[in-house]
Design a protein around this motif. Sequence first.
Motif, PDB file in Angstrom:
ATOM      1  N   GLY A  44       0.783  -1.231   0.000  1.00  0.00           N
ATOM      2  CA  GLY A  44       0.000   0.000   0.000  1.00  0.00           C
ATOM      3  C   GLY A  44       0.811   1.276   0.000  1.00  0.00           C
ATOM      4  O   GLY A  44       0.241   2.371   0.084  1.00  0.00           O
ATOM      5  N   LYS A  45       2.114   1.186  -0.113  1.00  0.00           N
ATOM      6  CA  LYS A  45       2.960   2.385  -0.106  1.00  0.00           C
ATOM      7  C   LYS A  45       3.052   3.025  -1.483  1.00  0.00           C
ATOM      8  O   LYS A  45       3.520   4.157  -1.604  1.00  0.00           O
ATOM      9  CB  LYS A  45       4.355   2.033   0.408  1.00  0.00           C
ATOM     10  CG  LYS A  45       4.353   1.569   1.861  1.00  0.00           C
ATOM     11  CD  LYS A  45       5.754   1.235   2.344  1.00  0.00           C
ATOM     12  CE  LYS A  45       5.717   0.772   3.801  1.00  0.00           C
ATOM     13  NZ  LYS A  45       7.079   0.438   4.310  1.00  0.00           N
ATOM     14  N   LEU A  46       2.632   2.309  -2.523  1.00  0.00           N
ATOM     15  CA  LEU A  46       2.568   2.860  -3.871  1.00  0.00           C
ATOM     16  C   LEU A  46       1.192   2.566  -4.466  1.00  0.00           C
ATOM     17  O   LEU A  46       0.647   1.468  -4.293  1.00  0.00           O
ATOM     18  CB  LEU A  46       3.648   2.241  -4.766  1.00  0.00           C
ATOM     19  CG  LEU A  46       5.060   2.836  -4.731  1.00  0.00           C
ATOM     20  CD1 LEU A  46       5.972   2.044  -5.651  1.00  0.00           C
ATOM     21  CD2 LEU A  46       5.064   4.302  -5.138  1.00  0.00           C
ATOM     22  N   LYS A  47       0.641   3.566  -5.148  1.00  0.00           N
ATOM     23  CA  LYS A  47      -0.637   3.371  -5.812  1.00  0.00           C
ATOM     24  C   LYS A  47      -0.438   2.590  -7.114  1.00  0.00           C
ATOM     25  O   LYS A  47       0.689   2.440  -7.607  1.00  0.00           O
ATOM     26  CB  LYS A  47      -1.292   4.727  -6.106  1.00  0.00           C
ATOM     27  CG  LYS A  47      -1.595   5.545  -4.858  1.00  0.00           C
ATOM     28  CD  LYS A  47      -2.603   4.821  -3.975  1.00  0.00           C
ATOM     29  CE  LYS A  47      -2.966   5.676  -2.760  1.00  0.00           C
ATOM     30  NZ  LYS A  47      -3.941   4.975  -1.870  1.00  0.00           N
ATOM     31  N   LEU A  48      -1.562   2.117  -7.657  1.00  0.00           N
ATOM     32  CA  LEU A  48      -1.509   1.301  -8.866  1.00  0.00           C
ATOM     33  C   LEU A  48      -0.884   2.062 -10.029  1.00  0.00           C
ATOM     34  O   LEU A  48       0.001   1.554 -10.734  1.00  0.00           O
ATOM     35  CB  LEU A  48      -2.918   0.827  -9.241  1.00  0.00           C
ATOM     36  CG  LEU A  48      -3.039  -0.027 -10.514  1.00  0.00           C
ATOM     37  CD1 LEU A  48      -2.247  -1.313 -10.361  1.00  0.00           C
ATOM     38  CD2 LEU A  48      -4.513  -0.328 -10.807  1.00  0.00           C
ATOM     39  N   LEU A  49      -1.319   3.299 -10.228  1.00  0.00           N
ATOM     40  CA  LEU A  49      -0.801   4.082 -11.342  1.00  0.00           C
ATOM     41  C   LEU A  49       0.689   4.360 -11.183  1.00  0.00           C
ATOM     42  O   LEU A  49       1.460   4.280 -12.140  1.00  0.00           O
ATOM     43  CB  LEU A  49      -1.578   5.399 -11.453  1.00  0.00           C
ATOM     44  CG  LEU A  49      -1.244   6.277 -12.671  1.00  0.00           C
ATOM     45  CD1 LEU A  49      -1.531   5.509 -13.971  1.00  0.00           C
ATOM     46  CD2 LEU A  49      -2.056   7.572 -12.636  1.00  0.00           C
ATOM     47  N   SER A  50       1.104   4.667  -9.977  1.00  0.00           N
ATOM     48  CA  SER A  50       2.524   4.941  -9.723  1.00  0.00           C
ATOM     49  C   SER A  50       3.376   3.693  -9.953  1.00  0.00           C
ATOM     50  O   SER A  50       4.473   3.751 -10.539  1.00  0.00           O
ATOM     51  CB  SER A  50       2.707   5.446  -8.284  1.00  0.00           C
ATOM     52  OG  SER A  50       1.978   6.634  -8.073  1.00  0.00           O
TER      53      SER A  50
ATOM     54  N   MET B 258      -3.971  -8.460  -7.091  1.00  0.00           N
ATOM     55  CA  MET B 258      -3.419  -7.316  -6.368  1.00  0.00           C
ATOM     56  C   MET B 258      -4.215  -6.050  -6.661  1.00  0.00           C
ATOM     57  O   MET B 258      -4.483  -5.240  -5.763  1.00  0.00           O
ATOM     58  CB  MET B 258      -1.949  -7.131  -6.749  1.00  0.00           C
ATOM     59  CG  MET B 258      -1.051  -8.272  -6.273  1.00  0.00           C
ATOM     60  SD  MET B 258       0.615  -8.226  -6.972  1.00  0.00           S
ATOM     61  CE  MET B 258       1.234  -6.732  -6.206  1.00  0.00           C
ATOM     62  N   GLY B 259      -4.613  -5.859  -7.918  1.00  0.00           N
ATOM     63  CA  GLY B 259      -5.424  -4.697  -8.261  1.00  0.00           C
ATOM     64  C   GLY B 259      -6.788  -4.741  -7.600  1.00  0.00           C
ATOM     65  O   GLY B 259      -7.276  -3.730  -7.081  1.00  0.00           O
ATOM     66  N   PHE B 260      -7.400  -5.949  -7.620  1.00  0.00           N
ATOM     67  CA  PHE B 260      -8.714  -6.100  -6.987  1.00  0.00           C
ATOM     68  C   PHE B 260      -8.628  -5.822  -5.488  1.00  0.00           C
ATOM     69  O   PHE B 260      -9.503  -5.147  -4.911  1.00  0.00           O
ATOM     70  CB  PHE B 260      -9.235  -7.522  -7.234  1.00  0.00           C
ATOM     71  CG  PHE B 260     -10.520  -7.830  -6.528  1.00  0.00           C
ATOM     72  CD1 PHE B 260     -11.724  -7.337  -7.006  1.00  0.00           C
ATOM     73  CD2 PHE B 260     -10.530  -8.616  -5.373  1.00  0.00           C
ATOM     74  CE1 PHE B 260     -12.912  -7.621  -6.349  1.00  0.00           C
ATOM     75  CE2 PHE B 260     -11.703  -8.900  -4.716  1.00  0.00           C
ATOM     76  CZ  PHE B 260     -12.903  -8.401  -5.204  1.00  0.00           C
ATOM     77  N   LYS B 261      -7.550  -6.336  -4.859  1.00  0.00           N
ATOM     78  CA  LYS B 261      -7.364  -6.112  -3.430  1.00  0.00           C
ATOM     79  C   LYS B 261      -7.170  -4.635  -3.127  1.00  0.00           C
ATOM     80  O   LYS B 261      -7.731  -4.100  -2.149  1.00  0.00           O
ATOM     81  CB  LYS B 261      -6.159  -6.909  -2.945  1.00  0.00           C
ATOM     82  CG  LYS B 261      -5.908  -6.805  -1.449  1.00  0.00           C
ATOM     83  CD  LYS B 261      -4.716  -7.649  -1.037  1.00  0.00           C
ATOM     84  CE  LYS B 261      -4.465  -7.511   0.469  1.00  0.00           C
ATOM     85  NZ  LYS B 261      -3.273  -8.293   0.897  1.00  0.00           N
ATOM     86  N   GLN B 262      -6.410  -3.926  -3.975  1.00  0.00           N
ATOM     87  CA  GLN B 262      -6.176  -2.504  -3.774  1.00  0.00           C
ATOM     88  C   GLN B 262      -7.478  -1.731  -3.883  1.00  0.00           C
ATOM     89  O   GLN B 262      -7.762  -0.818  -3.077  1.00  0.00           O
ATOM     90  CB  GLN B 262      -5.176  -1.998  -4.811  1.00  0.00           C
ATOM     91  CG  GLN B 262      -4.794  -0.541  -4.673  1.00  0.00           C
ATOM     92  CD  GLN B 262      -3.821  -0.300  -3.549  1.00  0.00           C
ATOM     93  OE1 GLN B 262      -3.243  -1.244  -3.028  1.00  0.00           O
ATOM     94  NE2 GLN B 262      -3.684   0.948  -3.152  1.00  0.00           N
ATOM     95  N   ILE B 263      -8.282  -2.063  -4.894  1.00  0.00           N
ATOM     96  CA  ILE B 263      -9.567  -1.362  -5.078  1.00  0.00           C
ATOM     97  C   ILE B 263     -10.507  -1.620  -3.914  1.00  0.00           C
ATOM     98  O   ILE B 263     -11.176  -0.719  -3.410  1.00  0.00           O
ATOM     99  CB  ILE B 263     -10.213  -1.800  -6.415  1.00  0.00           C
ATOM    100  CG1 ILE B 263      -9.345  -1.327  -7.592  1.00  0.00           C
ATOM    101  CG2 ILE B 263     -11.633  -1.272  -6.539  1.00  0.00           C
ATOM    102  CD1 ILE B 263      -9.782  -1.859  -8.925  1.00  0.00           C
TER     103      ILE B 263
END
Length: 333
Positions: A41-47, A322-327
Amino acid sequence: QQGFRIDQLVGDRRSLATSSALASLGFGILTAATLYFFHTGKLKLLSSAAVIGGIALLDLGLFTTDQVEREDFLSQRQWEAQYAPTQANNAINQDKDPHFRVWNATVGLTNDSYTSYHHKSIGGYHGAKLQRYQDLIDNQLNNQNMACFSMLNAKYIITQGQNGQPTAQRNPDACGNAWSVQTIKIVPDADAEMAALNAFNPKNTAVVDARYTYYVTDKLTFDPAKVRLTNYDPKYLEYAVEGGDAFLVFSELFYEGSGNDWQAYIDGEPVEHIRVNYLLRGLSVPSGKHEVVFEYAPKSHFTGQKINYAGSGIILLLLFWMGFKQIREGTNG
């Protein structure tokens, strides 16, 4: 062989491999760190996507500048000028049959790229040339053994004309893409096989290593047959055959690879073929009309392809998860 000491060459290759391995390790660590920070969680998906994209571009850029310099690039006009066709090239291109080879006798067999630009060439340069073909060049082609050029289907020969310009001559003895032979000559080993090519008629006789005696059994004479190439692709060759019990020679290199990488078929049924004339393909065909196919289908390629697909699928699933978990975490937050 070219004036280099072998220890210097080994040292250069070792240094190149080491630097490449270290660069790959560095890029791998950066990529793994980026994915770790994204996962925690220290970096966003786009970054994270931007960082990984930047790493890929940096890797490609460094590789490109290492391999290609600015002076290596040519304009389209410069490129086309160095391969402008001669009168000999234009004369050969009038032949409507596209499936033959050309021997340019005005240049060396192993350092000519010009002829290959216009025709299927007997010569040319390749860093991974098959050893058996190099053997044939060293022992037969460099000695201008016309029987060997004919079995390689050299239909045209480019020579120096009286006016100093290249001229094309037709080779009346070219064997074609495939043909039937009358007899088989069994020799004890590969050295004897090469020696037998010094004086033989490829249209009548096929020279066979004794290791393939089981394939021809006791039959050393064969009936005539007509063979015609009906479909050509570098990985797929199709022939129409009609005649008696025949033994066919194909003007294509015999290559086993990791094990039957080239598979032969008669009327759709897989059959074995053997090496003849030191490096060509030979096949026994029963009487009648038949379709013969050679297909390049190495098992190692398809196994590697499946592993590649599986690995790519796993990576895509991990990225999706990982993307689904972040969202989901962002929604809950």
